[in-house]
Enzyme design. Structure first.
Site, short mmCIF file in Angstrom:
data_model
loop_
_atom_site.label_atom_id
_atom_site.label_comp_id
_atom_site.label_asym_id
_atom_site.label_seq_id
_atom_site.Cartn_x
_atom_site.Cartn_y
_atom_site.Cartn_z
N ARG A 53 0.81 -1.23 0.00
CA ARG A 53 0.00 0.00 0.00
C ARG A 53 0.84 1.28 0.00
NH1 ARG A 53 -2.83 -3.20 3.61
NH2 ARG A 53 -4.68 -4.12 2.64
N LYS A 57 3.38 10.98 -11.50
CA LYS A 57 2.57 10.05 -12.31
C LYS A 57 3.35 8.76 -12.48
CE LYS A 57 -0.40 12.93 -15.18
NZ LYS A 57 -0.76 13.22 -16.59
N GLU A 59 11.15 18.42 -25.03
CA GLU A 59 10.33 18.74 -23.85
C GLU A 59 10.86 20.01 -23.18
OE1 GLU A 59 7.58 17.01 -23.22
OE2 GLU A 59 7.91 14.99 -24.02
N LYS A 113 8.18 22.26 -14.49
CA LYS A 113 7.27 21.14 -14.23
C LYS A 113 6.75 21.23 -12.79
CE LYS A 113 5.70 16.69 -14.91
NZ LYS A 113 5.88 15.41 -15.55
N GLU A 164 -4.20 16.74 -11.78
CA GLU A 164 -4.84 17.04 -13.05
C GLU A 164 -6.34 17.23 -12.87
OE1 GLU A 164 -4.17 14.19 -16.42
OE2 GLU A 164 -2.56 15.59 -16.81
N ARG A 171 -2.59 21.42 -15.36
CA ARG A 171 -1.55 20.46 -15.73
C ARG A 171 -1.61 20.11 -17.22
NH1 ARG A 171 1.02 15.81 -11.74
NH2 ARG A 171 2.30 14.84 -13.33
N ASN A 222 0.71 19.20 -21.96
CA ASN A 222 0.40 18.39 -23.15
C ASN A 222 0.55 19.17 -24.45
OD1 ASN A 222 -0.13 16.00 -21.84
ND2 ASN A 222 -2.26 16.57 -21.44
N HIS A 249 1.25 17.55 -27.75
CA HIS A 249 1.12 16.12 -27.52
C HIS A 249 -0.09 15.46 -28.17
CE1 HIS A 249 4.53 16.60 -24.89
NE2 HIS A 249 4.51 15.34 -24.53
N HIS A 284 0.84 12.27 -30.14
CA HIS A 284 0.32 10.92 -29.89
C HIS A 284 -0.26 10.32 -31.18
CE1 HIS A 284 -0.09 12.11 -25.40
NE2 HIS A 284 1.10 11.60 -25.67
N HIS A 292 9.71 9.71 -28.93
CA HIS A 292 8.63 10.56 -28.41
C HIS A 292 8.92 12.06 -28.62
CE1 HIS A 292 5.44 12.04 -25.88
NE2 HIS A 292 6.32 12.66 -25.12
N1 LIG Z 1 5.32 9.78 -15.51
C1 LIG Z 1 5.32 10.83 -16.31
O1 LIG Z 1 4.94 11.93 -15.95
C2 LIG Z 1 5.86 10.65 -17.71
C3 LIG Z 1 6.11 11.78 -18.50
C4 LIG Z 1 6.66 11.58 -19.76
C5 LIG Z 1 6.94 10.32 -20.21
N2 LIG Z 1 6.68 9.23 -19.42
C6 LIG Z 1 7.00 7.87 -19.86
O2 LIG Z 1 8.40 7.77 -20.02
C7 LIG Z 1 8.68 6.72 -20.94
C8 LIG Z 1 9.78 7.16 -21.86
O3 LIG Z 1 10.93 7.45 -21.12
P1 LIG Z 1 12.38 7.56 -21.78
O4 LIG Z 1 12.31 8.41 -22.98
O5 LIG Z 1 13.32 7.90 -20.70
O6 LIG Z 1 12.62 6.09 -22.36
P2 LIG Z 1 13.29 4.76 -21.75
O7 LIG Z 1 13.11 4.66 -20.31
O8 LIG Z 1 12.79 3.66 -22.61
O9 LIG Z 1 14.84 4.98 -22.07
C9 LIG Z 1 15.26 5.10 -23.41
C10 LIG Z 1 16.44 4.17 -23.71
O10 LIG Z 1 17.62 4.71 -23.13
C11 LIG Z 1 18.33 3.72 -22.39
N3 LIG Z 1 19.03 4.45 -21.33
C12 LIG Z 1 18.49 5.04 -20.24
N4 LIG Z 1 19.40 5.77 -19.60
C13 LIG Z 1 20.57 5.64 -20.28
C14 LIG Z 1 21.87 6.16 -20.11
N5 LIG Z 1 22.15 7.02 -19.13
N6 LIG Z 1 22.82 5.77 -20.97
C15 LIG Z 1 22.54 4.94 -22.00
N7 LIG Z 1 21.31 4.44 -22.24
C16 LIG Z 1 20.33 4.79 -21.38
C17 LIG Z 1 17.27 2.75 -21.95
O11 LIG Z 1 17.80 1.47 -21.73
C18 LIG Z 1 16.32 2.76 -23.14
O12 LIG Z 1 16.76 1.88 -24.13
C19 LIG Z 1 7.37 6.39 -21.62
O13 LIG Z 1 6.89 5.15 -21.14
C20 LIG Z 1 6.43 7.50 -21.19
O14 LIG Z 1 5.08 7.08 -21.08
C21 LIG Z 1 6.15 9.39 -18.18
ZN LIG Z 2 6.11 14.20 -23.69
#
Ligand SMILES: NC(=O)c1ccc[n+]([C@@H]2O[C@H](COP(=O)([O-])OP(=O)(O)OC[C@H]3O[C@@H](n4cnc5c(N)ncnc54)[C@H](O)[C@@H]3O)[C@@H](O)[C@H]2O)c1
Ligand SMILES: [Zn+2]
Length: 362
Positions: free
Chosen positions: A122, A144, A186, A228, A238, A243, A247, A250, A254, A267
């Site tokens: 929990r 999130k 971003e 942020k 949200e 918030r 987007n 976005h 998307h 992305h």
């Molecule tokens: N929670 C939120 O508010 C929020 C906001 C935006 C995006 N997201 C989520 O984030 C995700 C995308 O995140 P991301 O772009 O970080 O992608 P990711 O976590 O897939 O990382 C991208 C790639 O980089 C590699 N990697 C990570 N750190 C590294 C480093 N220091 N050196 C070498 N390689 C490295 C990883 O292994 C992966 O292959 C999506 O699932 C999206 O939905 C969440």
């Molecule tokens: Zn984004």
């Protein structure tokens, strides 16, 4: 140089520490918040195992019991299967509410480990150690967390604020250039929606930003976290609509990601194209001057980001956007800029205008 940004959310407030080499100081940073050494579950992306080993060693030396759990890289790890495995491993490692979850990786592991922390027993305290630019400027801040179901991204999850975010800029050294540049989209987004001075700073330092200049990167990450944090402080869950400004670009992005197929465009690349489409739409609706559209396009281009889609199928994208949660009675709502540094929520955008913007950026 180091920098701290505070996220003010009453009893859920926390600090974001930013600087090069912060992983070396992990035990001290954690001790400043959690006092006695205890049990830490380190959930890490297998692509950054070296950072996890480093963190783990420091904590073990400081007297912690550490359970490292490796997660396969990639979006497919944000799944029911993976969270179930993770819960099971946490159980086997005798994790309880007195434990601490530490997430090391990009947004995928941050979202997955965050949801594990939110749900197991929990709720367990969470420390985010984001290692991609996107996760450092966006996903690790704001609380999130969640996973995907087939065909429904981020549909199962929870709001669960971290107790601390530790951003070691050195981790970006190993991040592939394309992933890094994608994260800059971003940063530019924060400039357009909220921070004209950040936008200007990016314009003046685009080449240094692309080159991962350490002082420029620290400034960009700190300002993005500040942006942020400001939005999240106003609208943690949200509910007020504030918030939603995050987007910007976005809704188009998307649709681009879904039509272009996941994996083809990163992305941030889709967001850059989406920002250009949104700016063109704002101009068409008489809300934004042509010079601002050009200024944004020039910056995105200087950051090596795309602003056009070679084979945009406007009709197909419109169909996807219809299913976006921002649709009301067949009319779309968009976050559109009125100038660099300010956006508004615009309701009732017609299919014709949205499709025009898609085509205009193709
Ligand atoms: N929670 C939120 O508010 C929020 C906001 C935006 C995006 N997201 C989520 O984030 C995700 C995308 O995140 P991301 O772009 O970080 O992608 P990711 O976590 O897939 O990382 C991208 C790639 O980089 C590699 N990697 C990570 N750190 C590294 C480093 N220091 N050196 C070498 N390689 C490295 C990883 O292994 C992966 O292959 C999506 O699932 C999206 O939905 C969440
Ligand atoms: Zn984004």
């Amino acid at each position: 140089m180091q920098h701290t940004v505070n996220v003010q959310l009453a009893e859920r407030s926390y600090a974001i520490h930013i600087g090069r080499g912060l992983l070396n100081e992990l035990p001290e940073r954690i001790a400043s918040r959690f006092h006695k050494p205890g049990h830490a579950v380190i959930i890490f992306d297998q692509g950054v195992a070296a950072y996890s080993r480093h963190a783990s060693q420091g904590l073990v030396d400081a007297g912690w019991r550490v359970s490292p759990i490796s997660i396969p890289s990639g979006e497919s790890s944000k799944s029911v299967d993976q969270i179930a495995k993770l819960w099971q491993e946490m159980l086997e490692q005798k994790t309880d509410r007195g434990s601490l979850v530490i997430a090391i990786g990009g947004g995928v592991v941050g979202d997955l480990a965050g949801f594990a922390a939110a749900s197991f027993a929990r709720g367990i305290p969470l420390v985010q150690i984001p290692t991609t630019l996107l996760s450092q400027v966006d996903s690790s801040v704001g609380g999130k967390t969640g996973i995907n179901l087939p065909g429904a991204k981020n549909i199962v999850g929870a709001f669960w604020q971290p107790s601390m975010v530790i951003i070691d800029s050195e981790t970006l050294d190993s991040l592939p250039r394309r992933e890094y540049v994608s994260g800059l989209a971003e940063v530019a987004k924060y400039g357009v929606i909220l921070m004209p001075e950040l936008f200007e700073y990016l314009e003046q330092n685009a080449a240094l930003a692309i080159g991962k200049d350490s002082e420029v990167v620290r400034h960009l990450v700190a300002e993005s976290c500040r942006a942020k944090a400001a939005v999240v402080q106003e609208d943690e869950r949200e509910t007020s609509g504030r918030r939603a400004i995050l987007n910007y670009g976005h809704t188009f992005a998307h649709a681009i990601e879904s039509v272009a197929g996941y994996g083809k465009l990163l992305h941030g690349e889709a967001v850059a194209i989406g920002m250009h489409m949104a700016a063109l739409l704002a101009q068409r609706l008489g809300r934004l001057e042509a010079s601002a559209v050009e200024r944004q396009q020039k910056l995105l281009t200087a950051l090596d980001l795309p602003t056009s889609l070679s084979s945009a199928d406007a009709k197909q994208m419109w169909d996807v956007m219809q299913h976006d949660k921002k649709v009301q009675h067949g009319k779309l709502r968009f976050i559109l800029p009125t100038r660099i540094g300010h956006v508004e929520l615009v309701e009732g955008v017609s299919a014709e205008d949205a499709c025009w913007a898609i085509q205009a950026a193709s």
